[in-house]
Design an enzyme around this catalytic site. Structure first.
Site, mmCIF file in Angstrom:
data_model
loop_
_atom_site.group_PDB
_atom_site.id
_atom_site.type_symbol
_atom_site.label_atom_id
_atom_site.label_comp_id
_atom_site.label_asym_id
_atom_site.label_seq_id
_atom_site.Cartn_x
_atom_site.Cartn_y
_atom_site.Cartn_z
ATOM 1 N N LYS A 36 0.844 -1.168 -0.064
ATOM 2 C CA LYS A 36 -0.109 -0.056 0.208
ATOM 3 C C LYS A 36 0.656 1.324 0.196
ATOM 4 C CE LYS A 36 -4.106 -1.899 0.652
ATOM 5 N NZ LYS A 36 -4.139 -3.322 0.988
ATOM 6 N N LYS A 54 -3.590 -10.269 -9.946
ATOM 7 C CA LYS A 54 -4.121 -11.134 -8.941
ATOM 8 C C LYS A 54 -5.601 -10.723 -8.965
ATOM 9 C CE LYS A 54 -4.873 -10.668 -4.084
ATOM 10 N NZ LYS A 54 -5.472 -11.798 -3.169
ATOM 11 N N LYS A 59 -10.935 -8.170 -4.381
ATOM 12 C CA LYS A 59 -12.064 -7.179 -4.418
ATOM 13 C C LYS A 59 -11.528 -5.769 -4.231
ATOM 14 C CE LYS A 59 -13.544 -10.105 -0.657
ATOM 15 N NZ LYS A 59 -12.338 -10.286 0.292
HETATM 16 P P1 ADP Z 1 -9.182 -9.868 -1.689
HETATM 17 O O1 ADP Z 1 -7.860 -9.964 -2.135
HETATM 18 O O2 ADP Z 1 -10.047 -10.441 -2.950
HETATM 19 O O3 ADP Z 1 -9.629 -8.807 -0.994
HETATM 20 P P2 ADP Z 1 -9.080 -11.460 0.721
HETATM 21 O O4 ADP Z 1 -7.915 -10.981 0.869
HETATM 22 O O5 ADP Z 1 -10.213 -11.116 1.572
HETATM 23 O O6 ADP Z 1 -9.235 -11.145 -0.922
HETATM 24 O O7 ADP Z 1 -9.010 -12.995 0.573
HETATM 25 C C1 ADP Z 1 -9.666 -13.971 1.056
HETATM 26 C C2 ADP Z 1 -9.182 -15.199 0.924
HETATM 27 O O8 ADP Z 1 -9.158 -15.551 -0.569
HETATM 28 C C3 ADP Z 1 -7.764 -15.448 1.315
HETATM 29 O O9 ADP Z 1 -7.824 -16.854 1.894
HETATM 30 C C4 ADP Z 1 -7.074 -15.367 -0.074
HETATM 31 O O10 ADP Z 1 -5.788 -16.258 0.069
HETATM 32 C C5 ADP Z 1 -7.874 -16.056 -0.998
HETATM 33 N N1 ADP Z 1 -7.793 -15.071 -2.328
HETATM 34 C C6 ADP Z 1 -7.922 -13.843 -2.359
HETATM 35 N N2 ADP Z 1 -7.588 -13.698 -3.901
HETATM 36 C C7 ADP Z 1 -7.278 -14.858 -4.354
HETATM 37 C C8 ADP Z 1 -6.987 -15.172 -5.607
HETATM 38 N N3 ADP Z 1 -7.163 -14.080 -6.739
HETATM 39 N N4 ADP Z 1 -6.549 -16.395 -5.951
HETATM 40 C C9 ADP Z 1 -6.559 -17.205 -5.135
HETATM 41 N N5 ADP Z 1 -6.957 -17.191 -3.707
HETATM 42 C C10 ADP Z 1 -7.171 -15.639 -3.424
#
Ligand code: ADP
Ligand code: TRP
Length: 322
Positions: free
Chosen positions: A110, A190, A193
């Site tokens: 960030k 990647k 959200k």
């Molecule tokens: P985001 O990056 O969408 O905010 P989170 O950080 O809330 O997602 O992640 C929630 C769970 O989903 C975590 O265990 C994370 O490792 C998994 N996750 C998030 N994005 C991915 C992705 N692109 N591929 C695989 N796993 C993911």
């Protein structure tokens, strides 16, 4: 065996969350005492809209229930319904070295992106450690991107036990979910959200179609062989078995396969895979009071499970009467 994990409700869940974490959470509910929560406190570091925060918790809960999480078998709660984690966060904050927190990839990313930073973002790993340690969790199934946070939780647990000379916290084992690499987003980064690059399993068909069609591809002509490492193949592969993948990759390498055809097939597979779950979700969404009941009983259970650890930590640190 106690299993603990959470998902931040900073946006709507996408197929990266599904394949990378949520699907495994559901399968873990039969392997031990599973505890899952929707991390709305964690969402505060990036989301500042109160109504949206409430709405998103509900969306994530509906997603979990739709994909098969059974609140009779697993504990499901909203993080902020267990405010004891905030107290534990303070106890851990006071022994968390600055150097440890400064090494956090999430924080450094960030900063590098020039995004506004605040203490909440800096302390994010401490709150996450509290989430985990409050239940003496044995294993914490998360995706690769959360590995460092788990190592930090272990560090903090060890340090607290050492400082107060008591085995208050159990050191959790990470369980990095293998088998699924990081799911790419439609733009090739990647899927997250935090970026506008997701495919959401429960979007209406029209919106999903638009998103699938927007998957970035190169400009190789239809006749030319295709790079099977391309983003669109990585996404398509999530929905295909080994034999289907072999055939698709042979076609891609031979030339004559258009990206548009792969996208159409991907869309059909997403709709088919999530179709029955979508129907279940629509049904569940009609009964918001039932959702609140599920969360309330989940939180009551979680608080009971967490209470002895909070009491032990307070006692070890000399808080309250002896
Ligand atoms: P985001 O990056 O969408 O905010 P989170 O950080 O809330 O997602 O992640 C929630 C769970 O989903 C975590 O265990 C994370 O490792 C998994 N996750 C998030 N994005 C991915 C992705 N692109 N591929 C695989 N796993 C993911
Ligand atoms: N930080 C995690 C994520 O973004 C969510 C989370 C919060 C979590 N607390 C946790 C995951 C405790 C596992 C255990 O995915």
């Amino acid at each position: 065996m106690r299993i603990l994990s959470g998902i931040t409700s900073s946006g709507e869940c996408h197929i990266g969350n599904y394949f990378g974490a949520m699907r495994q959470h559901v399968s873990f509910q039969d392997k031990g005492e599973a505890i899952y929560f929707v991390a709305d406190y964690h969402s505060m570091t990036s989301l500042r809209d109160a109504d949206e925060r409430r709405r998103l918790v509900r969306e994530v809960v509906l997603d979990y229930l739709a994909i098969g999480l059974d609140p009779e078998r697993a504990v499901l709660y909203r993080q902020s319904d267990v405010p004891e984690v905030c107290e534990l966060t303070w106890l851990l904050t006071s022994i968390a070295p600055m150097g440890l927190l400064e090494r956090s990839h999430a924080y450094k990313d960030k900063v590098a992106q020039g995004l506004p930073t605040d203490h909440g973002l800096f302390a994010y790993p401490v709150l996450m450690a509290a989430d985990i340690l409050i239940y003496n969790s044995d294993i914490v199934p998360v995706g690769q991107d959360q590995k460092q946070h788990l190592e930090m939780a272990r560090d903090m647990a060890q340090r607290f036990n050492h400082v107060y000379e008591r085995e208050v916290f159990k050191l959790p084992e990470p369980h990095i979910l293998e088998g699924v690499a990081v799911v790419p987003g439609v733009d090739g980064r990647k899927m997250s959200k935090s970026y506008d690059n997701t495919l959401r399993m429960f979007w209406p068909q029209k919106r999903l179609k638009k998103a699938v069609m927007s998957i970035v591809t190169d400009s190789t002509p239809v006749e030319a062989p295709k790079d099977t490492k391309a983003n669109v193949f990585a996404l398509w592969s999530l929905f295909a078995n080994a034999e289907e993948k072999k055939q698709m990759f042979e076609r891609a390498e031979a030339g004559g396969l258009g990206y548009g055809d792969v996208k159409k097939d991907l869309l059909a597979r997403i709709l088919e895979t999530f179709g029955p779950m979508r129907e279940k979700r629509e049904e569940l969404a009609k009964h918001p009071d039932d959702l609140e009941d599920i969360l309330a009983s989940g939180a009551a259970r979680a608080r009971t499970l967490g209470a002895p650890v909070v009491a032990a930590a307070r006692d070890a640190a000399g808080l309250g009467p002896a």
